[in-house]
Design a protein around this motif. Structure first.
Motif, PDB file in Angstrom:
ATOM      1  N   GLY A  98     -27.569 -59.349  77.282  1.00  0.00           N
ATOM      2  CA  GLY A  98     -28.555 -59.750  78.263  1.00  0.00           C
ATOM      3  C   GLY A  98     -29.494 -58.639  78.642  1.00  0.00           C
ATOM      4  N   GLN A 142     -26.650 -56.137  87.758  1.00  0.00           N
ATOM      5  CA  GLN A 142     -26.719 -57.566  87.448  1.00  0.00           C
ATOM      6  C   GLN A 142     -27.266 -57.692  86.035  1.00  0.00           C
ATOM      7  N   GLU A 152     -33.280 -71.012  85.843  1.00  0.00           N
ATOM      8  CA  GLU A 152     -32.254 -70.021  86.136  1.00  0.00           C
ATOM      9  C   GLU A 152     -31.694 -69.501  84.825  1.00  0.00           C
ATOM     10  N   ALA A 153     -31.163 -68.281  84.867  1.00  0.00           N
ATOM     11  CA  ALA A 153     -30.507 -67.745  83.675  1.00  0.00           C
ATOM     12  C   ALA A 153     -29.263 -68.570  83.377  1.00  0.00           C
ATOM     13  N   GLY A 199     -30.961 -56.855  85.203  1.00  0.00           N
ATOM     14  CA  GLY A 199     -31.870 -57.332  86.240  1.00  0.00           C
ATOM     15  C   GLY A 199     -31.912 -56.416  87.437  1.00  0.00           C
ATOM     16  N   ASN A 244     -26.669 -67.544  81.942  1.00  0.00           N
ATOM     17  CA  ASN A 244     -25.491 -66.717  82.201  1.00  0.00           C
ATOM     18  C   ASN A 244     -25.929 -65.467  82.946  1.00  0.00           C
ATOM     19  N   GLN A 245     -25.447 -65.296  84.154  1.00  0.00           N
ATOM     20  CA  GLN A 245     -25.773 -64.132  84.979  1.00  0.00           C
ATOM     21  C   GLN A 245     -24.481 -63.543  85.528  1.00  0.00           C
ATOM     22  N   ILE A 304     -28.428 -60.372  83.062  1.00  0.00           N
ATOM     23  CA  ILE A 304     -28.891 -61.747  82.914  1.00  0.00           C
ATOM     24  C   ILE A 304     -29.133 -62.042  81.444  1.00  0.00           C
ATOM     25  N   ASN A 305     -28.574 -63.151  80.972  1.00  0.00           N
ATOM     26  CA  ASN A 305     -28.828 -63.594  79.603  1.00  0.00           C
ATOM     27  C   ASN A 305     -29.964 -64.608  79.646  1.00  0.00           C
ATOM     28  N   LEU A 306     -31.141 -64.224  79.116  1.00  0.00           N
ATOM     29  CA  LEU A 306     -32.322 -65.068  79.160  1.00  0.00           C
ATOM     30  C   LEU A 306     -32.639 -65.745  77.831  1.00  0.00           C
ATOM     31  N   ALA A 314     -36.392 -66.279  85.141  1.00  0.00           N
ATOM     32  CA  ALA A 314     -35.645 -66.988  86.186  1.00  0.00           C
ATOM     33  C   ALA A 314     -36.505 -67.128  87.430  1.00  0.00           C
TER      34      ALA A 314
END
Length: 497
Positions: A236, A257, A63-64, A239, A66-67, A259-261, A327
């Motif tokens: 990020g 959305q 999972e990311a 998404g 931070n999302q 997402i920090n990957l 993710a």
């Protein structure tokens, strides 16, 4: 035929004697048992002192770390969209801009109100200017002259009124004019005192409160204006994006959305026996088969509370600088517990009964049930915390048929079963009268009958069966006092007697 029946009967009796024990005092292989009780074959392994660390493998999902759901704090029509799905964005980067004419007008009004409040506060704080004080003094001089004039006029009017030269109305008018001049003169004197004294505490507090209110109104107007530009709250990747130019949005409407990957979170679960192996800051190995990646992860969270499935949630962070990991991917977590000295036995040796673990150890050819307390396990081996000592022989096969005090015979798994060997020999041994060994030659494969005949006091026969093809009947004659019996082999020629 009679000889064959006798041999069959002897073989059956021999087999039963091996299974049931040779005597009440002596079991097969020389082991003791109770009256009528056979010794049970078991396999054992010695308790060993080893350096042990539990190996563990768990599965999890990426999972990311931070999302964030990006929402609008203002309502209005979308005027511009600055990004698309898949774009990498920085915190504070504009994503959507809204129209906001009314908000901009309100901002201008707030700015004007603040300027006015600042001027009033400055005046109250600095006091009355010198020019104003001078003007007040001049006005006071004029009012003093008017008062003096009205006073003289009243004196003249009083004299005339007493002489009857003027009416009472004219007298009252002159009197009212003097009273009015006196009031104006007194008010101006008080004003001059105030101007010369400076601002009062109450007037200064009022001016300060007005200024703060104007500043708050302006800050709110500016915030409302800034909310017209919806910005990314974190670094990020976008998404998802639900925005189009011309569409209307309201407050708290989700727009995207983000997402920090750059850091990925692996979420997994551990059982009650496994969770004690994890601690915050611990390094573990993480494998992601879909991208053929093996990397190190750091345990960031170990929940102290079990979920509905009686498992404990665990989170592990791994770096993802090239954004190769996505993710939703499946990962496996491999780890080994802290190495330590421990007493180790095979897992299959443990028997659990009524929430208590037991093992059987062998002492003086008897099984003894011992309660043990187990520690960590790697699936094949188990750490024993209490109940055993190094070097003791623990039953690892056959323990499920034992009871405390059962007679046992320890077998070597690397050697043929001794009872089987005895039974094989008994199958080959046949009855016979005294006579010399027979002599002869014969060849044969598979099923065959070996027969020895002797002249003299007896005649002996034996049987041996072996699956295959062909038959052979070597015969021999001789004299002697020994029973004729072939060995458990397949010789090329019978021994000479």
């Amino acid at each position: 035929m009679r000889s064959s029946n006798v041999k069959t009967t002897v073989i059956i009796l021999t087999i039963f004697s091996v299974l049931a024990g040779c005597s009440p005092q002596q079991g097969p292989m020389g082991q003791r048992g109770g009256a009528g009780q056979r010794a049970i074959p078991v396999e054992v392994k010695q308790v060993s002192q080893e350096t042990f660390g539990q190996k563990l493998s768990l599965s999890g999902r990426l999972e990311a770390s931070n999302q964030v759901a990006l929402t609008s704090k203002a309502s209005g029509r979308i005027m511009q969209v600055h990004a698309k799905v898949g774009d990498q964005v920085k915190a504070g980067q504009p994503i959507v801009t809204l129209e906001g004419e009314e908000i901009n007008i309100q901002l201008q009004r707030s700015e004007a109100a603040l300027l006015s409040a600042q001027a009033r506060y400055k005046e109250a704080k600095e006091g009355t200017p010198e020019e104003t004080v001078a003007q007040t003094k001049n006005q006071l001089t004029d009012l003093q002259n008017k008062y003096d004039t009205a006073k003289k006029e009243l004196e003249r009017t009083t004299t005339l009124y007493q002489q009857g030269a003027i009416s009472a109305a004219e007298y009252e008018k002159a009197k009212a004019a003097l009273d009015s001049a006196a009031i104006s003169l007194e008010n101006q004197k008080e004003k001059l005192k105030l101007d010369q004294k400076g601002p009062t505490e109450s007037s200064l507090a009022t001016a300060q409160a007005t200024l703060k209110q104007a500043e708050a109104d302006l800050a709110l107007s500016r915030l409302n204006a800034s909310n017209l530009v919806v910005k990314a709250p974190i670094d990020g990747v976008i998404g998802s994006l639900q925005a189009a130019v011309g569409s209307n949005v309201g407050t708290n409407t989700e727009i995207a959305q983000i997402i920090n990957l750059t850091k990925i979170k692996v979420k997994t679960q551990a059982t009650e026996s496994q969770v004690g192996l994890f601690r915050n800051g611990q390094e573990v190995e993480v494998k992601v088969p879909s991208v053929q990646l093996v990397t190190k992860g750091i345990v960031s969270s170990v929940s102290p509370l079990a979920d509905a499935s009686k498992s404990y949630p665990i989170e592990i962070e791994i770096d993802n600088p090239d954004l190769q990991l996505k993710a939703g991917m499946i990962a496996s977590i491999e780890m080994t517990g802290k190495p330590h000295d421990a007493l180790i036995i095979p897992r299959e040796a443990i028997i659990s009964r009524e929430a208590q673990d037991y093992v059987y150890i062998v002492e003086d050819d008897r099984a003894k049930m011992v309660a043990v307390k187990r520690g960590e396990s790697d699936g094949e081996r188990v750490e024993i915390l209490e109940g055993l000592s190094a070097g003791e022989s623990v039953v690892i096969k056959g323990q499920n048929t034992l009871t405390d005090g059962s007679g046992v015979v320890v077998i070597d798994p690397n050697q043929p079963n001794s009872s089987d060997s005895i039974q094989n020999k008994d199958r080959q041994r046949g009855p016979g009268n005294q006579g010399n060994p027979g002599r002869g030659q014969g060849q044969g494969q598979g099923q065959g009958q070996w027969e020895g005949q002797g002249q003299g006091q007896g005649k002996g026969q034996g049987q041996r069966q072996k699956q295959g093809q062909g038959q052979g009947q070597p015969q021999g004659q001789g004299q002697g006092n020994s029973p004729a019996s072939p060995e458990n082999q397949e010789p090329a020629a019978a021994p000479k007697g």
